[in-house]
Design a protein around this motif. Structure first.
Motif, PDB file in Angstrom:
ATOM      1  N   GLU A   7       0.485  -1.413  -0.050  1.00 42.84           N
ATOM      2  CA  GLU A   7       0.026  -0.192   0.299  1.00 42.84           C
ATOM      3  C   GLU A   7       0.597   1.359  -0.388  1.00 42.84           C
ATOM      4  O   GLU A   7       0.700   2.240  -0.572  1.00 42.84           O
ATOM      5  CB  GLU A   7      -0.970  -0.084   1.115  1.00 42.84           C
ATOM      6  CG  GLU A   7      -1.572   1.146   2.021  1.00 42.84           C
ATOM      7  CD  GLU A   7      -3.221   1.221   2.813  1.00 42.84           C
ATOM      8  OE1 GLU A   7      -3.461   1.823   3.019  1.00 42.84           O
ATOM      9  OE2 GLU A   7      -2.092  -0.093   3.820  1.00 42.84           O
ATOM     10  N   ARG A  48       2.401   2.131  -3.292  1.00 43.64           N
ATOM     11  CA  ARG A  48       1.605   2.496  -4.360  1.00 43.64           C
ATOM     12  C   ARG A  48       1.488   3.897  -3.861  1.00 43.64           C
ATOM     13  O   ARG A  48       1.412   4.880  -5.363  1.00 43.64           O
ATOM     14  CB  ARG A  48       0.083   2.143  -4.241  1.00 43.64           C
ATOM     15  CG  ARG A  48       0.058   0.731  -4.518  1.00 43.64           C
ATOM     16  CD  ARG A  48      -1.784   0.118  -4.165  1.00 43.64           C
ATOM     17  NE  ARG A  48      -2.661   1.025  -5.475  1.00 43.64           N
ATOM     18  CZ  ARG A  48      -3.131   0.827  -6.118  1.00 43.64           C
ATOM     19  NH1 ARG A  48      -2.042  -0.035  -7.498  1.00 43.64           N
ATOM     20  NH2 ARG A  48      -3.483   2.320  -6.611  1.00 43.64           N
ATOM     21  N   GLU A 104       1.974   0.467 -10.334  1.00 42.35           N
ATOM     22  CA  GLU A 104      -0.052  -0.113  -9.494  1.00 42.35           C
ATOM     23  C   GLU A 104      -0.991  -1.275  -9.976  1.00 42.35           C
ATOM     24  O   GLU A 104      -1.854  -2.154  -9.071  1.00 42.35           O
ATOM     25  CB  GLU A 104      -1.234   1.597  -9.860  1.00 42.35           C
ATOM     26  CG  GLU A 104      -0.712   2.808  -9.403  1.00 42.35           C
ATOM     27  CD  GLU A 104      -1.202   3.841  -9.123  1.00 42.35           C
ATOM     28  OE1 GLU A 104      -1.271   4.369  -8.664  1.00 42.35           O
ATOM     29  OE2 GLU A 104      -1.981   4.201 -10.682  1.00 42.35           O
ATOM     30  N   ASP A 140      -0.892  -4.768  -6.855  1.00 42.03           N
ATOM     31  CA  ASP A 140      -2.774  -4.816  -7.030  1.00 42.03           C
ATOM     32  C   ASP A 140      -2.124  -6.507  -7.370  1.00 42.03           C
ATOM     33  O   ASP A 140      -3.263  -7.077  -6.665  1.00 42.03           O
ATOM     34  CB  ASP A 140      -3.474  -4.230  -7.505  1.00 42.03           C
ATOM     35  CG  ASP A 140      -3.810  -2.970  -7.858  1.00 42.03           C
ATOM     36  OD1 ASP A 140      -3.784  -3.035  -6.236  1.00 42.03           O
ATOM     37  OD2 ASP A 140      -4.392  -2.459  -8.518  1.00 42.03           O
ATOM     38  N   ASP A 194      -2.802  -9.205  -4.553  1.00 37.30           N
ATOM     39  CA  ASP A 194      -3.708 -10.009  -4.719  1.00 37.30           C
ATOM     40  C   ASP A 194      -3.420 -12.100  -4.377  1.00 37.30           C
ATOM     41  O   ASP A 194      -3.537 -12.258  -4.017  1.00 37.30           O
ATOM     42  CB  ASP A 194      -4.129 -10.479  -6.528  1.00 37.30           C
ATOM     43  CG  ASP A 194      -5.720  -9.153  -5.660  1.00 37.30           C
ATOM     44  OD1 ASP A 194      -6.133  -8.663  -5.006  1.00 37.30           O
ATOM     45  OD2 ASP A 194      -5.960  -9.093  -7.363  1.00 37.30           O
TER      46      ASP A 194
END
Length: 428
Positions: free
Chosen positions: A38, A41, A62, A66, A70
């Motif tokens: 996080e 980012r 980005e 992500d 995941d």
């Protein structure tokens, strides 16, 4: 192991030394990994804002961050000994997938502010969890205080029978304790809610990093202004969080002590839910309050973690590798402490009082204080009333319910003021 971030040509890496340096760091970083992603980012967005990254590079970073998050959640990406730590794992993954864009993401930051911001985000989440659990415990205790305020039970001082008390008073005490603990957790969260990202290794960088925008993007209340204080606060903020946890665990320890006593045959006041007890391996007649006993012991882990971090902090200013050892203590303290607290609300909801043994634990001596106060209210000097009430021949047979109703000092059984506790609880 992947290439070390700091490795330079011609520098030999000794495997034994590297194992010592890495320790269990990469395993501990599993706790912080999603927060590290996080923060990465947010840092990438900041680099794009000052022209270090192009729009296409930011979009690709980005997207890959992500995907990495995941994959980590799903177990497709495992943070293990292939990597020195979580930070190098993120950079290695991004470089593998994106080449130069992955190599650029570390511009303007250090692993020092990287672990600081990930830890700070993790601490905020743990303190939210702590406050929520304490509120839930307080809610259960308050509801049972309201329902059981007239149920008599012995009150003890020095573990000796003292005065008539009630289940309502017992519950009200724990309700207010956990309200205080929830409030302490919230106050501590507000104090640590400061963004260290952009302080780099503790001295800033020669780039106009948009730290205010990064602070807002990550949901921090404020920016930690002095780059040097970002490093000075490492360990200090962790200690504050552990102290908030410790206050709740101290209350849990004392509550668990009560239940350990009350479930014994000698007291017989409480029956625990069956799932909170275990059997003996040799004695078929036994059901043991093992969960309660481990709840009681959990404070020790939190206290040990506090001591370990405090001892590590015997350091001058600036970053020192000693600080790596604060991470394990922090993770273990919150793991064990929150794990114990998470079991408490259902235990409190489902324990059963045994009114007959509780009433049987009351004897005439426990009405002596009522007698002394009654005599003083009639005009006798209290010390004279005290001496008269000390005579067993004067002790009344006593009516427990009447004694409770007559105890009208605010906060006592006849005037519990549960509405005030309810108001405080709703405000949290």
């Amino acid at each position: 192991m992947t290439d070390l971030l700091w490795q330079k040509p011609g520098v030999k890496v000794d495997a034994r030394i590297q194992r010592f340096l890495a320790g269990e760091d990469v395993l501990l970083d599993r706790a912080f990994f999603l927060h590290d992603i996080e923060a990465s980012r947010a840092h990438a967005a900041g680099l794009a804002a000052i022209g270090i990254l192009g729009a296409d590079e930011l979009e690709a970073l980005e997207r890959e961050l992500d995907v990495l998050a995941d994959d980590f959640r799903a177990g497709r990406f495992v943070l293990d000994e292939r990597f020195e730590d979580g930070h190098s794992a993120i950079e290695a993954r991004l470089t593998e997938r994106l080449g130069d864009a992955g190599r650029r993401i570390h511009t303007g930051r250090s692993r020092n502010d990287q672990i600081l911001v990930a830890t700070r985000l993790w601490l905020k989440a743990r303190l939210d969890e702590l406050a929520s659990l304490c509120r839930e415990c307080a809610e259960v205790a308050l509801a049972r205080a309201e329902a059981e305020q007239a149920l008599p039970m012995p009150g003890y001082t020095h573990l000796q029978r003292a005065v008539v008390s009630s289940a309502g008073m017992w519950w009200a005490g724990w309700a207010e304790a956990f309200i205080d603990d929830a409030e302490r957790a919230r106050q501590t969260r507000a104090w640590v809610d400061a963004n260290p990202l952009g302080s780099a290794a503790g001295y800033g960088v020669n780039l106009p990093l948009p730290r205010e925008a990064t602070t807002q993007r990550l949901g921090f209340a404020r920016m930690q202004v002095a780059a040097t204080y970002a490093q000075l606060s490492r360990g200090k903020f962790e200690l504050a969080a552990i102290e908030a946890l410790a206050m709740a665990l101290l209350d849990l320890r004392r509550l668990a002590w009560d239940l350990s006593l009350f479930t014994s045959a000698e007291f017989g006041f409480v029956a625990l839910p069956a799932e909170y007890t275990t059997g003996s391996s040799i004695m078929p007649n036994k059901r043991n309050p093992d969960v309660v006993e481990l709840m009681r012991a959990s404070y020790a882990s939190v206290a040990a973690a506090r001591t370990e971090i405090e001892q590590v902090l015997s350091l001058p200013s600036g970053y020192h590798r000693d600080l790596q050892f604060t991470k394990g203590a922090l993770v273990h303290a919150f793991g064990r402490g929150l794990g114990a607290l998470a079991l408490l609300p259902d235990l409190l909801r489902n324990l059963d009082w045994k009114p007959d043994p509780m009433r049987a634990g009351l004897d005439r001596s426990m009405f002596a204080t009522d007698l002394a106060v009654d005599l003083a209210r009639q005009g006798m000097p209290f010390r004279d009333a005290y001496r008269l009430a000390a005579d067993p021949a004067r002790w009344p047979e006593g009516d427990p319910e009447a004694s409770l109703r007559a105890r009208v000092s605010p906060g006592a059984a006849g005037d519990l003021r549960l509405d005030l506790l309810r108001t405080r609880l709703r405000a949290l």
